[in-house]
Design a protein around this motif. Structure first.
Motif, mmCIF file in Angstrom:
data_model
loop_
_atom_site.group_PDB
_atom_site.id
_atom_site.type_symbol
_atom_site.label_atom_id
_atom_site.label_comp_id
_atom_site.label_asym_id
_atom_site.label_seq_id
_atom_site.Cartn_x
_atom_site.Cartn_y
_atom_site.Cartn_z
ATOM 1 N N PRO A 1 -4.046 -16.008 4.903
ATOM 2 C CA PRO A 1 -2.804 -17.360 5.184
ATOM 3 C C PRO A 1 -1.278 -17.772 4.313
ATOM 4 O O PRO A 1 -1.346 -17.432 2.884
ATOM 5 C CB PRO A 1 -3.829 -19.025 5.857
ATOM 6 N N PRO B 1 -0.187 -23.494 6.283
ATOM 7 C CA PRO B 1 -1.094 -22.426 6.351
ATOM 8 C C PRO B 1 -1.525 -22.576 8.072
ATOM 9 O O PRO B 1 -2.681 -23.677 8.277
ATOM 10 C CB PRO B 1 -2.485 -22.351 5.283
ATOM 11 N N PHE C 1 -6.852 -14.608 7.465
ATOM 12 C CA PHE C 1 -8.661 -14.510 6.856
ATOM 13 C C PHE C 1 -8.603 -16.452 6.596
ATOM 14 O O PHE C 1 -8.402 -16.695 5.783
ATOM 15 C CB PHE C 1 -9.121 -13.691 5.790
ATOM 16 N N GLU C 2 -10.286 -17.092 7.222
ATOM 17 C CA GLU C 2 -10.327 -18.282 6.876
ATOM 18 C C GLU C 2 -11.718 -18.083 6.401
ATOM 19 O O GLU C 2 -11.944 -19.344 5.674
ATOM 20 C CB GLU C 2 -10.646 -18.969 8.550
ATOM 21 N N HIS C 3 -12.599 -17.187 6.178
ATOM 22 C CA HIS C 3 -13.777 -17.298 5.388
ATOM 23 C C HIS C 3 -13.492 -15.690 4.978
ATOM 24 O O HIS C 3 -14.931 -14.630 5.198
ATOM 25 C CB HIS C 3 -14.598 -17.124 6.581
ATOM 26 N N ASN D 1 3.601 -14.764 -6.374
ATOM 27 C CA ASN D 1 2.031 -15.505 -6.926
ATOM 28 C C ASN D 1 1.574 -14.505 -7.560
ATOM 29 O O ASN D 1 1.189 -13.662 -7.045
ATOM 30 C CB ASN D 1 1.408 -16.459 -5.501
ATOM 31 N N PRO D 2 0.916 -14.582 -8.203
ATOM 32 C CA PRO D 2 -0.343 -13.650 -8.776
ATOM 33 C C PRO D 2 -1.515 -13.190 -7.873
ATOM 34 O O PRO D 2 -2.040 -14.114 -6.497
ATOM 35 C CB PRO D 2 -0.948 -14.496 -10.313
ATOM 36 N N VAL D 3 -2.342 -12.045 -7.975
ATOM 37 C CA VAL D 3 -3.248 -12.147 -7.565
ATOM 38 C C VAL D 3 -4.831 -12.890 -7.169
ATOM 39 O O VAL D 3 -4.788 -13.047 -8.693
ATOM 40 C CB VAL D 3 -4.004 -10.103 -7.739
ATOM 41 N N ARG D 4 -5.060 -12.901 -6.216
ATOM 42 C CA ARG D 4 -6.447 -13.791 -6.273
ATOM 43 C C ARG D 4 -7.983 -13.390 -6.308
ATOM 44 O O ARG D 4 -7.537 -12.232 -5.326
ATOM 45 C CB ARG D 4 -5.934 -15.382 -5.471
ATOM 46 N N GLN D 5 -8.552 -13.851 -5.962
ATOM 47 C CA GLN D 5 -10.043 -13.819 -6.334
ATOM 48 C C GLN D 5 -10.455 -13.218 -3.651
ATOM 49 O O GLN D 5 -10.158 -12.427 -3.525
ATOM 50 C CB GLN D 5 -11.181 -14.528 -6.274
ATOM 51 N N ASP E 1 -9.925 -17.891 -9.886
ATOM 52 C CA ASP E 1 -8.666 -17.760 -10.665
ATOM 53 C C ASP E 1 -8.022 -17.485 -11.714
ATOM 54 O O ASP E 1 -7.328 -17.277 -12.205
ATOM 55 C CB ASP E 1 -7.541 -17.762 -8.848
ATOM 56 N N GLN F 1 -5.244 -23.470 -7.788
ATOM 57 C CA GLN F 1 -3.983 -23.546 -8.807
ATOM 58 C C GLN F 1 -3.157 -24.284 -6.969
ATOM 59 O O GLN F 1 -3.505 -24.440 -5.814
ATOM 60 C CB GLN F 1 -3.661 -22.408 -8.627
ATOM 61 N N TRP G 1 -0.319 -23.157 -5.136
ATOM 62 C CA TRP G 1 0.423 -22.166 -4.477
ATOM 63 C C TRP G 1 -1.407 -21.647 -3.237
ATOM 64 O O TRP G 1 -1.143 -20.929 -2.188
ATOM 65 C CB TRP G 1 1.237 -21.403 -4.125
ATOM 66 N N ASN G 2 -2.409 -21.705 -4.125
ATOM 67 C CA ASN G 2 -3.888 -21.165 -3.320
ATOM 68 C C ASN G 2 -3.934 -22.289 -2.170
ATOM 69 O O ASN G 2 -5.248 -23.201 -2.323
ATOM 70 C CB ASN G 2 -4.889 -20.973 -4.534
ATOM 71 N N THR G 3 -3.009 -22.893 -1.467
ATOM 72 C CA THR G 3 -3.695 -23.942 -0.685
ATOM 73 C C THR G 3 -4.785 -23.386 -0.054
ATOM 74 O O THR G 3 -5.058 -22.665 0.881
ATOM 75 C CB THR G 3 -2.613 -23.972 0.526
ATOM 76 N N ILE H 1 -8.220 -23.343 2.681
ATOM 77 C CA ILE H 1 -8.716 -22.935 3.958
ATOM 78 C C ILE H 1 -9.343 -23.372 4.189
ATOM 79 O O ILE H 1 -10.516 -23.551 3.670
ATOM 80 C CB ILE H 1 -8.086 -20.800 4.119
ATOM 81 N N PRO H 2 -9.799 -22.957 5.495
ATOM 82 C CA PRO H 2 -11.513 -23.480 6.215
ATOM 83 C C PRO H 2 -12.235 -23.499 4.763
ATOM 84 O O PRO H 2 -13.455 -23.657 4.978
ATOM 85 C CB PRO H 2 -11.435 -23.111 7.271
ATOM 86 N N GLU H 3 -12.616 -21.829 4.534
ATOM 87 C CA GLU H 3 -13.566 -21.429 3.719
ATOM 88 C C GLU H 3 -13.353 -22.684 2.507
ATOM 89 O O GLU H 3 -14.675 -22.906 1.796
ATOM 90 C CB GLU H 3 -14.044 -20.820 3.301
ATOM 91 N N ASP H 4 -12.171 -22.582 2.554
ATOM 92 C CA ASP H 4 -12.416 -24.070 0.654
ATOM 93 C C ASP H 4 -12.963 -25.446 0.511
ATOM 94 O O ASP H 4 -13.331 -25.765 -0.356
ATOM 95 C CB ASP H 4 -11.302 -23.679 0.142
ATOM 96 N N THR I 1 2.131 -22.919 -10.503
ATOM 97 C CA THR I 1 1.943 -21.266 -11.017
ATOM 98 C C THR I 1 2.220 -20.793 -11.837
ATOM 99 O O THR I 1 3.309 -22.115 -12.750
ATOM 100 C CB THR I 1 2.760 -20.843 -9.917
ATOM 101 N N GLU J 1 5.473 -29.142 -2.654
ATOM 102 C CA GLU J 1 5.582 -28.805 -1.557
ATOM 103 C C GLU J 1 4.207 -28.690 -0.951
ATOM 104 O O GLU J 1 3.704 -28.760 -0.136
ATOM 105 C CB GLU J 1 6.334 -27.751 -0.594
ATOM 106 N N ILE K 1 0.991 -30.195 1.332
ATOM 107 C CA ILE K 1 0.378 -28.665 2.152
ATOM 108 C C ILE K 1 -1.557 -29.549 1.826
ATOM 109 O O ILE K 1 -2.188 -29.740 2.415
ATOM 110 C CB ILE K 1 0.118 -27.449 2.224
ATOM 111 N N GLN L 1 -2.482 -32.784 2.712
ATOM 112 C CA GLN L 1 -2.603 -32.664 4.782
ATOM 113 C C GLN L 1 -3.675 -31.614 4.963
ATOM 114 O O GLN L 1 -5.119 -32.499 5.935
ATOM 115 C CB GLN L 1 -1.454 -31.429 5.366
ATOM 116 N N GLN L 2 -3.903 -30.833 4.649
ATOM 117 C CA GLN L 2 -5.347 -30.457 4.751
ATOM 118 C C GLN L 2 -6.576 -31.236 3.337
ATOM 119 O O GLN L 2 -7.409 -31.117 4.126
ATOM 120 C CB GLN L 2 -5.289 -28.753 4.095
#
Lengths: 481, 541
Positions: A14, A37, A64-66, A121-125, B414, B469, B471-473, B475-478, B502, B514, B518, B521-522
């Motif tokens: 996302p 996202p 991707f969410e999961h 941004n850097p590469v993430r897992q 990460d 981090q 910017w790693n906003t 997602i539902p899994e998180d 970053t 910003e 986010i 909000q999440q």
């Protein structure tokens, strides 16, 4: 499985800009692009259609969410015939995995995967997991690096991470991309799967034909605008009015005239917006360094109109055309005095003319012999070619923005362009064409050099637009003095 | 984390509204400025008689109430700020007045109509009995019934069954509400939209903290209607008796309701006052009942005047005993309940914890010698340095010594490399002091996350610090993962999400506002007041 229609699906985490890339390629500014996202909730299919024939289909998918769960699932089930379909069969109807199933749906149907990453941004897992999922799930895939930020420190690292999983890696700046970038992108996509080469080639040809048509149609719209604006005249009776009332009447007519020309401009701009498939974009141009001013303002005329020298040349050509026609009428017995005098007078008038686009004609000595009911005041475009130059430049700037403005770009972003337009870069031949056009519209005169002024003008504008599209003609950074 | 329940301070709805407003306003402000401001307030907090500082500050309602009073005073003197508490109080007073007025009018109107008498036929007491007395008796029985069920523990089961319909309808209402809200949101600019979503979800999450207090305050207000209704009914009845001649009788078609049965009913109902006002006075005797029976075509003159007057003391006493008295008693009980609930509010959620931390942690100010004098004027420091030092130690380094449980760091996979490069550890040292809590990695695989969950469950956790981090906003899994972690940690723990910006040249930079928005909000969508988001101090600006 889907039909033979090539399907290209934008897939990724996302908020990496999938919808931006999609919107730019599909020229679709109605896509909901947001920094939050999860804005895209289900697959959005967009067939690229020319002459009612669908060449390829682009699909924007949710993020991707999961990824962690999906990777674990795929590692367990990768030996199935169609693991993506097996994933859907197992998870369909589960609300939590609805968006992940949407992604799997296009993969299961055999779409070419365009994996979008954001290299700012850097590469993430998460990215590593997703790359692994795609290498287990899909045969045909290409990485699209969204390079919307310049000088990314992580670009090289991204390339290193992507190369083991993707044979083709393409950089694409969704916020700056326009026609040439779209063509380049589709050429790269063609290489991902040999099966679709023919269809993508046909699509590229259609895309090129469509682009040429847009340029021609834009030129046509501008030429018609120029003709109509030049012909625009407003008049009003001043019989029996006092000086003050005449002055008031004159101001009213001037305002009405300006409004009419502005309306004609707005109609032409709308046509061009439609040609370049912009439905939202308009506001940004109001903030353009030049176009933010009023068309009739002095600073606009100075920035967009001809320089004094250009104007002198152009008006000399108009004068010479008119003088020449007198010479021709007397069968050459005047020894071209008409041409010389007309040219000289035109040059002097042009050089010393004040920056204005309209003129007001009030009854002079003739009014003494006219009946009082025929005493009228008239507002119209100036006779010199500066009127055409300003409006043409105004519209060229508009076209320049319209063709380059990415459909994914924020509506609030600043408009491109310098402090002036293109007109100062016109050659003498170009000036002669515009002068002949003005003479033809205003006086009905044609010259041997330009026997069809309307077509000549359209060709000139078409040529200018092509040069703008090729990047050979750019707006000037500074207005000429 | 320690659960303080200081019962010396009562929180009114006005306090709650002001507190929520002020803490919400603080969320966007600079943390250092807030720290200095709140620490100054703390230093004004009265010491105990033995002179010890009250260090048990985390979640202390008394301290938080003191802070609230101080903030109100500051705002009142500094600028004209309208806090939401005053309008809330005015609104409730208005509601109370409205209910009292409505009660008085309805009591007066009902009794006036039910006791209408024009001299032709006696007033039928059955209707008065039904609408004024019997309904109130049924209500009292209902309250007693629910209370008994609640005591027996069967009420929750009953409520679950009753709420089945609600549960079925809830998704429909939610869907409509979401649709309506979403359509409104589309009209709002993007930045503002995000803020509105945060407000909505934060408000929903935090309102759960005060459900009991709000409910009992409203129940208490509603009681005024009952009291006003019964008072008006009694007064109207009394005035009508004093200023006009009234005749009361009864009638029936069914022979089942014979004179004997009516007598038995009256005698039973009159039990509470029959010891003072006996038969014939406090309630009608069999002869009076028989003589006041209204029969068709029987002229009123044939009925006994004494029997026709015998009913009013019974009706009046029934209204007092079954109407007014239970309402007054119930109102007194609810008032006590409100006081209890208001004194036992638990402030163990993220925002209150953050505020307490600001209050009890001394401000460390680096100043040059020349600046010292000026600085001392700005920040009064009546606490000896040793005490301040102990304060820091107690709060930051060894929370377990305070009986509050342990702290644990959950680090995103990460950021693992950054930790090894010691860049992040510098930031952590800056945040946690010299003793950085135990650290677990999450996000690498499901097995790792499960391990982290088990470790959390096995410990008595006060604070979970999840570092990721910006910017790693999420997602539902998180979000699912965070929910699992906070559930495993138990009800008295907090999950603090620490964000880094970053990395630039290996050092975390300042968090992008910003992205922070986010994240908030999440996280707000979890509707979990025990999770909060903060920024790790940047090493590179």
């Amino acid at each position: 499985m889907m039909s033979d229609l090539p399907v290209f699906a934008f897939i990724g985490h996302p908020n990496v800009g999938k919808t931006s890339v999609f919107a730019t390629l599909a020229e679709r500014d109605t896509s909901e692009i947001d920094s939050t996202p999860g804005t895209t909730r289900k697959n959005v299919h967009y067939p690229l259609t020319f002459d009612r024939e669908v060449y390829i289909q682009l699909v924007d998918t949710p993020g991707f969410e999961h990824h962690q769960y999906i990777l674990a699932w795929f590692e367990k089930n990768y030996n199935q015939d169609n693991p993506a379909q097996a994933f859907i069969d197992e998870h369909l109807g589960q609300r939590d995995y609805h968006r992940d199933c949407e992604i799997m749906k296009v993969i299961a149907d055999g779409a070419v995967v365009l994996y979008v990453v954001d290299d700012s941004n850097p590469v993430r897992q998460a990215d590593k997991n997703e790359m692994r999922i795609l290498s287990l799930a899909s045969r045909f895939r290409m990485a699209v690096v969204n390079t919307h930020k310049e000088n990314s420190q992580t670009r090289e690292k991204w390339r290193r991470e992507l190369s083991p999983n993707f044979s083709i890696i393409r950089e694409f700046n969704a916020h700056n991309a326009w026609y040439p970038n779209r063509v380049e992108f589709l050429r790269a996509v063609r290489e991902v799967s040999g099966d679709y080469k023919v269809q993508v080639d046909s699509c590229l040809q259609a895309l090129q034909a469509d682009w040429e048509n847009r340029l021609a149609a834009s030129a046509e719209a501008i030429t018609e605008l120029l003709r109509n604006a030049l012909r625009c005249k407003l008049s009003g009776s001043i019989a029996g009015l006092s000086d003050n009332e005449i002055k008031k009447k004159r101001n009213e007519l001037e305002e009405q005239y300006k409004e009419k020309v502005r309306h004609q401009l707005a109609v032409a701009e709308k046509k061009i917006r439609k040609l370049y498939k912009h439905t939202k974009w308009q506001k940004t141009l109001e903030e353009h360094p030049v176009r933010s001013s009023d068309l009739f303002a002095d600073e606009t005329i100075r920035a967009l109109g001809m320089t004094s020298r250009q104007l002198a040349v152009a008006t000399a050509l108009v004068g010479a055309t008119i003088g020449g026609s007198i010479d021709a009428a007397v069968g050459g017995t005047s020894f071209l005095i008409g041409t010389v005098m007309g040219g000289t007078a035109g040059a002097l008038a042009g050089y010393f003319s004040t920056p204005t686009l309209m003129e007001v004609k009030v009854p002079g000595l003739l009014s003494l012999v006219l009946p009082s009911s025929d005493k009228r005041i008239q507002v119209q475009a100036v006779d010199n070619p500066n009127f055409v130059a300003v409006i043409l430049d105004w519209m060229l700037l508009y076209c320049h923005e319209a063709m380059r403005w990415s459909h994914a770009r924020e509506q609030t972003a600043e408009a491109d362009g310098g402090a002036a337009g293109f007109i100062h870069q016109l050659s003498k031949h170009d000036l002669a064409v515009s002068a002949a056009f003005v003479a033809w519209v205003k006086k009905g005169k044609t010259s041997r050099s330009f026997p069809n002024p309307m077509k000549n003008m359209k060709d000139l504008i078409g040529d200018l637009l092509e040069r703008i599209a090729d990047g050979k003609l750019r707006p000037e950074a500074k207005a000429a003095q | 984390m320690k659960n303080n329940s200081d019962t010396s301070v009562q929180w009114t709805l006005e306090d709650i509204a002001d507190y929520e407003y002020l803490t919400f306003c603080d969320q966007e402000k600079d943390e250092d400025t807030l720290h200095e401001r709140d620490r100054n307030i703390y230093l004004r907090w009265p010491r105990k008689a033995d002179g010890d500082l009250r260090l048990e500050g985390s979640g202390n309602p008394s301290l938080l109430h003191f802070w609230l009073d101080q903030r109100r005073n500051e705002l009142a003197s500094a600028e004209k700020v309208l806090l939401p508490g005053a309008p809330v109080t005015s609104g409730l007073t208005f509601l109370k007045t409205l209910l009292i007025l409505f009660g008085l009018l309805s009591g007066f109107g009902l009794v006036k109509n039910l006791l209408q008498y024009e001299g032709n036929n006696p007033t039928n007491v059955s209707y008065y009995f039904l609408f004024v007395i019997l309904i109130q008796i049924v209500l009292i029985l209902l309250v007693v019934f629910v209370s008994v069920l609640r005591k027996l523990g069967s009420f929750d089961h009953l409520r679950q069954q009753l709420s089945l319909a609600t549960e079925l309808l809830k998704p429909v209402f939610t869907w409509f509400a979401e649709k309506a809200y979403a359509s409104r949101l589309r009209l709002v600019p993007e930045g503002r939209r995000l803020q509105m979503l945060v407000w909505r979800d934060t408000l929903t999450a935090r309102s759960s903290l005060y459900t009991q207090a709000i409910r009992w305050h409203l129940v208490a207000i509603v009681q005024w209607f009952g009291i006003a209704f019964n008072t008006a009914a009694i007064l109207t009845f009394f005035v009508m008796l004093v200023f006009s001649d009234r005749a009361f009788g009864w009638q029936t078609t069914i022979e089942f309701a014979s004179e004997t049965r009516v007598y038995q009913l009256c005698r039973t109902l009159a039990l509470p006052w029959s010891w003072a006002l006996g038969e014939g006075l406090g309630f009608p005797n069999p002869q009076q009942i028989a003589s006041s029976r209204i029969l068709l075509h029987q002229p009123i003159a044939d009925l006994s005047a004494e029997a026709l007057h015998a009913w009013w003391p019974f009706l009046m006493m029934a209204t007092v005993v079954y109407g007014l008295l239970p309402r007054v008693l119930f109102a007194v009980w609810i008032h006590t309940k409100v006081r209890t609930v208001s004194r036992t509010l638990i402030f163990n959620e993220y925002e209150s914890d953050k505020l307490c931390r600001r209050l009890i942690t001394p401000v460390f100010i680096e100043t040059s010698q020349e600046q010292n004098e000026q600085q001392e004027e700005v920040v009064p420091s009546p606490i000896p340095y040793e005490d301040q030092y102990q304060d820091v130690q107690a709060v930051i380094q060894k929370p377990s010594d305070q009986g509050q449980g342990e702290s644990l760091i959950l680090l995103s996979v990460d950021l693992e490399d950054e930790l090894n490069n010691q860049s992040l550890s510098e930031a952590l040292m800056q945040r946690f002091g010299s003793v950085v809590p135990e650290c677990l990695i999450f996000g690498r695989s499901g097995a790792d996350d499960q391990h982290a969950e088990e470790v959390i469950r096995s410990k008595k956790i006060a604070y979970l610090f999840l570092i990721d981090q910006d910017w790693n906003t999420p997602i539902p899994e998180d979000l699912d993962r965070m929910q699992k972690f906070i559930s495993a940690a138990g009800e008295l723990s907090l999950l603090v999400i620490l964000l880094t910006g970053t990395p630039t040249d290996g050092y975390p930079t300042a968090v992008d506002p910003e992205n922070m928005q986010i994240w908030k909000q999440q996280i707000a969508t979890l509707r979990q007041p025990r999770i909060g988001v903060q920024a790790v101090p940047a090493l590179v600006e």
